[in-house]
Design a protein around this motif. Sequence first.
Motif, PDB file in Angstrom:
ATOM      1  N   GLN A   1      89.594  80.439  -7.132  1.00 29.43           N
ATOM      2  CA  GLN A   1      89.167  79.304  -7.755  1.00 29.43           C
ATOM      3  C   GLN A   1      88.466  78.296  -6.821  1.00 29.43           C
ATOM      4  O   GLN A   1      87.557  77.710  -7.019  1.00 29.43           O
TER       5      GLN A   1
ATOM      6  N   ASP B   1      85.096  79.568  -6.423  1.00 34.60           N
ATOM      7  CA  ASP B   1      84.214  79.072  -7.527  1.00 34.60           C
ATOM      8  C   ASP B   1      83.707  77.887  -7.274  1.00 34.60           C
ATOM      9  O   ASP B   1      82.754  77.231  -7.523  1.00 34.60           O
ATOM     10  N   THR B   2      84.811  76.895  -6.819  1.00 31.24           N
ATOM     11  CA  THR B   2      84.544  75.415  -6.639  1.00 31.24           C
ATOM     12  C   THR B   2      83.477  75.365  -5.705  1.00 31.24           C
ATOM     13  O   THR B   2      82.413  74.469  -5.720  1.00 31.24           O
TER      14      THR B   2
END
Length: 350
Positions: free
Chosen positions: A94, A97-98
């Motif tokens: 995550q 992805d950020t």
Amino acid sequence: MALLVAAGAAGGGYWLWQQDQRLQAQHSQYLVAGSVQADLQPMQERLSALSSELQQLTQRSSGPGEQALARLDKGIAELGERQSRVQQQLAKQQQADTDLQQNAQQLKQRFDELARAKRAAWAESEAGYLAFVAKNRIRFYGDVDSALAALKKADELLADLGGESIEARRGIARAVDSLLKVQSPDRARINRALHQIGERLPELPLAVGTGAEPVASAPASAAAAEGWQAQAGHAWEELKGSLSKLVVVARDLKVVPLVTPQERFFLHQNLTLELEAARLAALRGDQALYQKSLERAREWLGLYFDDQSAEVQDTIRELGELADEPVTVALPDIGPLLAPVERLGFRSAE
């Protein structure tokens, strides 16, 4: 004594009866206790056996159960650890992805900035080229309409560039204002009028005289080697020489029409060439050639056509009015006004 013996015997009998009853009761209790004891013994033995079996069963089942429980606990612990690792990996993914989204957003912003810079550079370069075109259309062709169209497009390109194009747009506005003050000649009307006169030439009546001699034409090879103006000059010289022998304007003589078609053909052709020369001079803004061509056409109409005819008089008058029309004007020099635009274009091209 008998009574005493009888009473003693009765009391002794009663006591004996009581003892007998007590002994019978004790015997009955003994029998019941023996029966219960006989029944309890198997039950105790069964209970003992069951207790032993239960203990053995407990001992047999306690080992695998604890192991299974231990394995289960261990599996649960491993699953917890795996879940923890998966959650950590998920958190890392995550975060990745950020970070990727942030990088993509930054790249998009950078791309948009570069695209805007490229569009701005292209717009500046194109505006500079259009300013160059407008300047040359005025300088070499006197074409005000084309110059105005080019400057309008250049201003539209610079309108979205912001403060850097303010000075260039001011130059364009000044150049446009100076061109709008120019009173351009109505070349379309002049061209249309000359074309209509040329179509009427075959219908105009010729002047009359006496005699007719053929007019010698220039050799075909020599005529082909010269331009149309030179050909027109040769044809005019030949026609003047022929008509000087052919035509004598005498109003008191009997009218004799020109009977030779060759002279009529050359006369019409030379007049047509002069009108075409005037049309070309009007389009190019050559005032001197324009007026000279129309004056020569008027002179020929007066010499070789019937000047008493209303059609000839109207044609001569119309040519005189057209000769007074200006076909050229003093155009402003818009080069210095457009210098900021050209500098902007040169800077973008570097």
